[in-house]
Design an enzyme around this catalytic site. Sequence first.
Site, PDB file in Angstrom:
ATOM      1  N   LYS A 120      33.623 107.787 -89.825  1.00  0.00           N
ATOM      2  CA  LYS A 120      33.134 109.293 -88.690  1.00  0.00           C
ATOM      3  C   LYS A 120      33.838 109.915 -89.707  1.00  0.00           C
ATOM      4  O   LYS A 120      33.137 111.070 -89.579  1.00  0.00           O
ATOM      5  CB  LYS A 120      34.145 109.549 -87.123  1.00  0.00           C
ATOM      6  CG  LYS A 120      33.545 110.521 -85.934  1.00  0.00           C
ATOM      7  CD  LYS A 120      33.922 110.731 -85.300  1.00  0.00           C
ATOM      8  CE  LYS A 120      36.111 111.028 -85.348  1.00  0.00           C
ATOM      9  NZ  LYS A 120      36.463 111.141 -83.665  1.00  0.00           N
ATOM     10  N   ASP A 138      30.706 111.357 -82.305  1.00  0.00           N
ATOM     11  CA  ASP A 138      32.025 111.384 -81.490  1.00  0.00           C
ATOM     12  C   ASP A 138      32.109 110.859 -80.004  1.00  0.00           C
ATOM     13  O   ASP A 138      30.457 110.893 -80.074  1.00  0.00           O
ATOM     14  CB  ASP A 138      33.106 112.759 -81.919  1.00  0.00           C
ATOM     15  CG  ASP A 138      32.684 114.434 -81.707  1.00  0.00           C
ATOM     16  OD1 ASP A 138      31.516 113.266 -81.038  1.00  0.00           O
ATOM     17  OD2 ASP A 138      33.011 115.365 -81.289  1.00  0.00           O
TER      18      ASP A 138
END
Length: 214
Positions: A120, A138
């Site tokens: 991420k 997220d």
Amino acid sequence: MKDADVEPFFATLQAANPSPETELEYTSVFELLAAVLLSAQATDAGVNKATRRLFPVAGTPQKILALGVEGLEGYIKTIGLYRTKARNLVETCRILVEKHDGKVPGTREELEALPGVGRKTANVVLNVAFGEPTMAVDTHIFRVSNRTGLAPGKDPLQVELKLLERVPPKYLHDAHHWLILHGRYVCVARLPQCWRCAVRAYCDYEPKTPPPAA
């Protein structure tokens, strides 16, 4: 979500916010990397509060190294998991200085080799700093993608890959910003604010949340 609804879904988000940006504050690629690393399981507002003190003093890998772990902890102790993050950031800075001339690398493999930098974080840096059409999934994007039916998946990687398939190319660069902001301020976790959602017509979520009683 129907395939025919995906384009107007993103066109609507784009019309409302033509140039979305991360809410993390930074003035360099390194500061962006550091801020994203610190933001794991923390709010952007909380990270910004800490980095407003940190970055003017230590905004480069060399200066973070000079602070050391204990010195860095003093600046970021208001952020969750700050001890682990301090160790990771200092070690990341050491690698940047020793292997990359103090510069943030621009490939996923090199980024993910840095301590505390997962997929991420790498996706955020690749997108924001290097302009790549990546999808940093997220909790907000995971929730919005599943709730709306845009890109259902059991884990962030499944959702990421599905988004890369479904999002029209012209929206890919900014898509993760729109989805994060939508999840943060409208399609919130506890009770989605459907009554003020601009893309409710394209969303599979039912029943739509009615406006609160006056």
